[in-house]
Design a protein around this motif. Structure first.
Motif, short mmCIF file in Angstrom:
data_model
loop_
_atom_site.label_atom_id
_atom_site.label_comp_id
_atom_site.label_asym_id
_atom_site.label_seq_id
_atom_site.Cartn_x
_atom_site.Cartn_y
_atom_site.Cartn_z
N SER A 64 0.84 -1.21 0.00
CA SER A 64 0.00 0.00 0.00
C SER A 64 0.87 1.25 0.00
O SER A 64 0.59 2.21 -0.73
CB SER A 64 -0.92 0.01 1.22
N ALA A 65 1.92 1.24 0.81
CA ALA A 65 2.81 2.40 0.88
C ALA A 65 3.52 2.64 -0.44
O ALA A 65 3.62 3.79 -0.91
CB ALA A 65 3.84 2.21 2.00
N LEU A 66 4.00 1.57 -1.07
CA LEU A 66 4.68 1.71 -2.36
C LEU A 66 3.73 2.24 -3.44
O LEU A 66 4.10 3.13 -4.21
CB LEU A 66 5.29 0.38 -2.80
N GLU A 67 2.53 1.69 -3.48
CA GLU A 67 1.57 2.13 -4.50
C GLU A 67 1.14 3.57 -4.26
O GLU A 67 1.01 4.35 -5.20
CB GLU A 67 0.35 1.20 -4.50
N TYR A 68 0.95 3.94 -3.01
CA TYR A 68 0.59 5.33 -2.67
C TYR A 68 1.69 6.27 -3.16
O TYR A 68 1.41 7.29 -3.80
CB TYR A 68 0.39 5.47 -1.16
N ALA A 69 2.95 5.93 -2.85
CA ALA A 69 4.07 6.77 -3.27
C ALA A 69 4.12 6.90 -4.79
O ALA A 69 4.32 8.00 -5.33
CB ALA A 69 5.38 6.20 -2.73
N LYS A 70 3.94 5.79 -5.48
CA LYS A 70 3.95 5.83 -6.96
C LYS A 70 2.87 6.75 -7.49
O LYS A 70 3.11 7.54 -8.40
CB LYS A 70 3.73 4.43 -7.53
N ALA B 36 -6.14 5.65 2.09
CA ALA B 36 -6.21 5.47 0.64
C ALA B 36 -6.18 4.01 0.21
O ALA B 36 -6.49 3.70 -0.94
CB ALA B 36 -5.04 6.21 -0.02
N ALA B 37 -5.85 3.10 1.12
CA ALA B 37 -5.64 1.68 0.76
C ALA B 37 -6.86 1.06 0.08
O ALA B 37 -6.71 0.26 -0.85
CB ALA B 37 -5.25 0.87 1.98
N GLU B 38 -8.05 1.42 0.52
CA GLU B 38 -9.25 0.83 -0.10
C GLU B 38 -9.34 1.20 -1.58
O GLU B 38 -9.65 0.36 -2.42
CB GLU B 38 -10.51 1.30 0.63
N ASN B 39 -9.05 2.45 -1.89
CA ASN B 39 -9.10 2.89 -3.29
C ASN B 39 -7.91 2.39 -4.10
O ASN B 39 -8.00 2.27 -5.33
CB ASN B 39 -9.16 4.41 -3.36
N LEU B 40 -6.80 2.10 -3.44
CA LEU B 40 -5.62 1.61 -4.14
C LEU B 40 -5.73 0.13 -4.49
O LEU B 40 -5.01 -0.36 -5.35
CB LEU B 40 -4.37 1.82 -3.27
N ILE C 69 -7.74 -9.45 1.18
CA ILE C 69 -8.58 -8.65 2.08
C ILE C 69 -9.47 -7.72 1.27
O ILE C 69 -10.63 -7.49 1.64
CB ILE C 69 -7.71 -7.89 3.09
N ASP C 70 -8.96 -7.16 0.19
CA ASP C 70 -9.79 -6.32 -0.69
C ASP C 70 -10.99 -7.11 -1.20
O ASP C 70 -12.11 -6.62 -1.22
CB ASP C 70 -8.99 -5.82 -1.91
N TYR C 71 -10.73 -8.32 -1.63
CA TYR C 71 -11.77 -9.18 -2.18
C TYR C 71 -12.85 -9.45 -1.12
O TYR C 71 -14.05 -9.32 -1.39
CB TYR C 71 -11.15 -10.48 -2.68
N ILE C 72 -12.43 -9.80 0.08
CA ILE C 72 -13.37 -10.07 1.16
C ILE C 72 -14.19 -8.82 1.49
O ILE C 72 -15.41 -8.90 1.67
CB ILE C 72 -12.63 -10.57 2.42
N ALA C 73 -13.54 -7.69 1.57
CA ALA C 73 -14.24 -6.45 1.89
C ALA C 73 -15.31 -6.12 0.84
O ALA C 73 -16.41 -5.69 1.18
CB ALA C 73 -13.25 -5.29 2.01
N ARG C 74 -14.98 -6.35 -0.43
CA ARG C 74 -15.97 -6.08 -1.48
C ARG C 74 -17.12 -7.07 -1.44
O ARG C 74 -18.26 -6.72 -1.73
CB ARG C 74 -15.30 -6.07 -2.85
#
Length: 124
Positions: free
Chosen positions: A31-37, A92-96, A102-107
């Motif tokens: 999440s941190a790497l994707e946010y930075a990118k 921002a992790a949910e949108n990233l 965990i994303d799949y389960i949350a959706r």
């Protein structure tokens, strides 16, 4: 993977399996790497000199030691000059969509309040 000869925090590190504890999932690091990118930052600066490459750290199935995670997060705070950057990354992790399964389960769950209300029915 063998990382012979890597120096991290003043210690020469050898084979990953011997020298590193697998304490922390790479989900938060991903999440941190994707946010930075997405903010236009060069993630190489976050991982330079560490015994893992971007591909390894971006795989949510991988694990690293607490020391590695702390180092990346320390660099992230300096990169953004923001002590609250980890809160912003988490927000921002949910949108990233960087949390893997965990994303799949949350959706699948949809509305968390609905899920909590249905718990008594699910436990029958």
């Amino acid at each position: 993977m063998v990382f012979t000869g890597i120096i991290f925090q003043g210690k020469i590190m050898g084979d990953f399996n011997e020298d590193y504890n697998r304490e922390i999932s790479c989900r938060t690091i991903n999440s941190a790497l994707e946010y930075a990118k997405r903010q236009g930052k060069d993630v190489v600066l976050l991982i330079h000199g560490l015994p893992f490459d971007e591909a390894y750290l971006s795989d949510t199935n991988n694990w690293v030691s607490l020391e590695v995670e702390k180092e990346i997060f320390s660099r992230l705070k300096k990169m953004f000059n923001d002590e609250d950057i980890l809160y912003k990354v988490g927000y921002a992790a949910e949108n990233l969509h960087t949390l893997g399964f965990i994303d799949y389960i949350a959706r699948l769950m949809g509305d968390p309040q609905l899920t909590v209300r249905r718990l008594p029915d699910l436990n029958k």
